[in-house]
Design an enzyme around this catalytic site. Sequence first.
Site, PDB file in Angstrom:
ATOM      1  N   GLU A   4      -0.536  10.010   8.419  1.00  0.00           N
ATOM      2  CA  GLU A   4       0.710   9.285   8.747  1.00  0.00           C
ATOM      3  C   GLU A   4       0.954   9.328  10.238  1.00  0.00           C
ATOM      4  O   GLU A   4       0.807  10.391  10.863  1.00  0.00           O
ATOM      5  CB  GLU A   4       1.861   9.947   7.984  1.00  0.00           C
ATOM      6  CG  GLU A   4       2.924   9.000   7.527  1.00  0.00           C
ATOM      7  CD  GLU A   4       2.405   7.993   6.491  1.00  0.00           C
ATOM      8  OE1 GLU A   4       1.989   6.885   6.891  1.00  0.00           O
ATOM      9  OE2 GLU A   4       2.430   8.320   5.303  1.00  0.00           O
ATOM     10  N   HIS A   5       1.313   8.174  10.785  1.00  0.00           N
ATOM     11  CA  HIS A   5       1.541   8.034  12.228  1.00  0.00           C
ATOM     12  C   HIS A   5       0.284   8.394  13.015  1.00  0.00           C
ATOM     13  O   HIS A   5       0.369   8.976  14.100  1.00  0.00           O
ATOM     14  CB  HIS A   5       2.736   8.882  12.690  1.00  0.00           C
ATOM     15  CG  HIS A   5       4.061   8.316  12.261  1.00  0.00           C
ATOM     16  ND1 HIS A   5       4.645   7.248  12.903  1.00  0.00           N
ATOM     17  CD2 HIS A   5       4.879   8.641  11.234  1.00  0.00           C
ATOM     18  CE1 HIS A   5       5.790   6.959  12.295  1.00  0.00           C
ATOM     19  NE2 HIS A   5       5.951   7.777  11.274  1.00  0.00           N
ATOM     20  N   ASP A  49      -1.795  -0.915   7.468  1.00  0.00           N
ATOM     21  CA  ASP A  49      -1.218  -1.620   6.318  1.00  0.00           C
ATOM     22  C   ASP A  49      -2.007  -2.874   5.981  1.00  0.00           C
ATOM     23  O   ASP A  49      -2.304  -3.164   4.822  1.00  0.00           O
ATOM     24  CB  ASP A  49       0.230  -2.012   6.604  1.00  0.00           C
ATOM     25  CG  ASP A  49       1.048  -0.842   7.111  1.00  0.00           C
ATOM     26  OD1 ASP A  49       0.570   0.291   6.974  1.00  0.00           O
ATOM     27  OD2 ASP A  49       2.145  -1.069   7.621  1.00  0.00           O
ATOM     28  N   GLY A  97       8.641   1.761   2.698  1.00  0.00           N
ATOM     29  CA  GLY A  97       7.427   2.451   3.154  1.00  0.00           C
ATOM     30  C   GLY A  97       6.197   2.012   2.380  1.00  0.00           C
ATOM     31  O   GLY A  97       5.178   2.696   2.382  1.00  0.00           O
ATOM     32  N   ARG A 111       0.839  -1.199   0.000  1.00  0.00           N
ATOM     33  CA  ARG A 111       0.000   0.000   0.000  1.00  0.00           C
ATOM     34  C   ARG A 111       0.868   1.241   0.000  1.00  0.00           C
ATOM     35  O   ARG A 111       2.022   1.212   0.424  1.00  0.00           O
ATOM     36  CB  ARG A 111      -0.944   0.031   1.200  1.00  0.00           C
ATOM     37  CG  ARG A 111      -0.274   0.138   2.573  1.00  0.00           C
ATOM     38  CD  ARG A 111      -0.271   1.557   3.115  1.00  0.00           C
ATOM     39  NE  ARG A 111       0.461   1.677   4.356  1.00  0.00           N
ATOM     40  CZ  ARG A 111       1.747   1.990   4.443  1.00  0.00           C
ATOM     41  NH1 ARG A 111       2.468   2.189   3.352  1.00  0.00           N
ATOM     42  NH2 ARG A 111       2.338   2.103   5.620  1.00  0.00           N
ATOM     43  N   SER A 122       4.844  -1.185   2.681  1.00  0.00           N
ATOM     44  CA  SER A 122       4.195  -2.299   3.384  1.00  0.00           C
ATOM     45  C   SER A 122       4.431  -3.667   2.765  1.00  0.00           C
ATOM     46  O   SER A 122       3.510  -4.469   2.650  1.00  0.00           O
ATOM     47  CB  SER A 122       2.692  -2.073   3.485  1.00  0.00           C
ATOM     48  OG  SER A 122       2.450  -1.075   4.380  1.00  0.00           O
ATOM     49  N   SER A 123       5.660  -3.923   2.384  1.00  0.00           N
ATOM     50  CA  SER A 123       5.966  -5.287   1.943  1.00  0.00           C
ATOM     51  C   SER A 123       5.684  -6.255   3.084  1.00  0.00           C
ATOM     52  O   SER A 123       5.239  -7.386   2.864  1.00  0.00           O
ATOM     53  CB  SER A 123       7.424  -5.385   1.511  1.00  0.00           C
ATOM     54  OG  SER A 123       8.272  -5.018   2.576  1.00  0.00           O
TER      55      SER A 123
HETATM   56  P1  NG1 Z   1       5.602   1.422   7.024  1.00  0.00           P
HETATM   57  O1  NG1 Z   1       6.717   2.363   7.247  1.00  0.00           O
HETATM   58  O2  NG1 Z   1       5.061   1.463   5.641  1.00  0.00           O
HETATM   59  O3  NG1 Z   1       5.954   0.041   7.457  1.00  0.00           O
HETATM   60  C1  NG1 Z   1       4.485   2.107   9.376  1.00  0.00           C
HETATM   61  C2  NG1 Z   1       3.475   1.270  10.148  1.00  0.00           C
HETATM   62  C3  NG1 Z   1       2.040   1.753   9.910  1.00  0.00           C
HETATM   63  C4  NG1 Z   1       1.923   3.232  10.171  1.00  0.00           C
HETATM   64  C5  NG1 Z   1       3.023   3.979   9.384  1.00  0.00           C
HETATM   65  C6  NG1 Z   1       3.050   5.444   9.678  1.00  0.00           C
HETATM   66  C7  NG1 Z   1       4.508  -0.921  10.275  1.00  0.00           C
HETATM   67  C8  NG1 Z   1       4.518  -2.285   9.768  1.00  0.00           C
HETATM   68  N1  NG1 Z   1       3.584  -0.110   9.748  1.00  0.00           N
HETATM   69  O4  NG1 Z   1       4.345   1.889   7.991  1.00  0.00           O
HETATM   70  O5  NG1 Z   1       1.144   1.015  10.724  1.00  0.00           O
HETATM   71  O6  NG1 Z   1       1.986   3.519  11.540  1.00  0.00           O
HETATM   72  O7  NG1 Z   1       4.324   3.472   9.690  1.00  0.00           O
HETATM   73  O8  NG1 Z   1       1.853   6.024   9.339  1.00  0.00           O
HETATM   74  O9  NG1 Z   1       5.283  -0.578  11.144  1.00  0.00           O
END
Ligand code: NG1
Length: 461
Positions: free
Chosen positions: A49-50, A195, A148, A43, A150-151
Amino acid sequence: MSTATPNPAWDASELDRAAFLAREARAFAGADAPLIAVRAPGRVNLIGEHTDYSGLPVLPVAIDRSVIIVAARSLSREISVYNSDRSYPHREFALERKIPPYATGDWANYVKAAVQGAIDHFAARGVEVSAMRGARVFVDGRVPPAAGLSSSAALTVSSALAFMAVNGLELPAIDAAAMVARSEWYVGTMAGGMDQAASLLGQRDHALFIEFNPLRAIPVKMPIDAALVVADSGEVADKSGKVRSEYNRRVVECRLAARLLARALKLGDVQILGDVVGLMKNWKASELVTALKGAVPDLLSPDLVQAGALLGVSRDDLARELLDDSRIVLDSRPLEILKRARHVLSETERVFRAVIALEEGRLDEMGRLMNDSHRSLAEDFECSTARLDRMVECARGAGALGARLTGAGFGGSIVALCRSGDVDRVIAALDADYYAPSGIEPARAILHASPGASVIEIAAA
Ligand code: NG1
């Protein structure tokens, strides 16, 4: 030859990948073995974000980059996992009520996390682990890792669906999303559920407005002339090391902000900022921030003594609740309360505005909101980097309507919202002004909103 049940969510290349994995699976499981195949997308988050781990909304899209799994049920109680990328070694583990993780950073921990989540979920509903069977699982991942995108969620979602399918266990997608939402906790990241929800509930040509507690997702149509360019900075946002401790620190800061704000407003039992927003529906973000500012210092000591005193609880009780049984370790830097809360609360307002902007096709407004989001992430949440800042500037300079870091930050990718006609210019600018001078192989693409995860059967030869 294997034949897959037709499913329009799968594109031709994904079906080819499944067919390739099916050949490998048959070499182990026999020519007649019934096989299932799962597709789960990564995704990209447009905005919000956060906010997910504070129980506040997000607006991601599932993307046309996926993990494909082909799995065969086995009679044993072992899960045996192979990855088509041989740099991820073969792994095998036994099904048991509590599956011990591999060493930190091992790729197959995401598979274990998914299986553990399913075991916990179904055991609580009367299906004991002793009744579950193992599987041979063949994985082909095409979501760029640590970017970033979501793999990891694509892998946990596909693993959970594969494990359920070989065991004949079913769940509506929304319940599966809630089930896998916490899976990353298994690997030590206190992540929210964005994610996994995006990967499971995505819809073609739509973003998803996702709310939590309870989980709910509403599709929002992407305007026809909107295009998304996602570009990887080349700076690895590796969740097993420094990025994880930065991420978990933010989770603690946000939880503390929620409790301190609740105390200032006399709200009673509150765990996360989402609880505060739910109770103070008519308050603007800026009013909540002012209330917080009046009640506590901007910075608190990392030993939690000061926070405990302000909250009227013992330091040890607070540590137990906030640090997840000592899995989170805080270093000696002071805890930022006000800035973190200001980001999360203002970002929440931007998400609501973004939904309206997309629905009304006002791409300029959407772009502005994305730019504001990036500024807030950089200044208040302090999770951008010099490279990400350079990339968003570059994309905007070349005509993107808005650009921001996407995912947790500290590296990884940016997402730029463009009018379709401007995409080539934005990509050319990133190539010439970011990738070429930094000596990094260009890693950017136009991504499309894709359908959520699905399972198909592959008939025997
Ligand atoms: P990414 O960096 O894409 O893994 C992470 C968190 C999300 C969300 C975002 C910030 C994991 C697996 N996912 O995404 O749930 O908090 O950071 O919006 O850590």
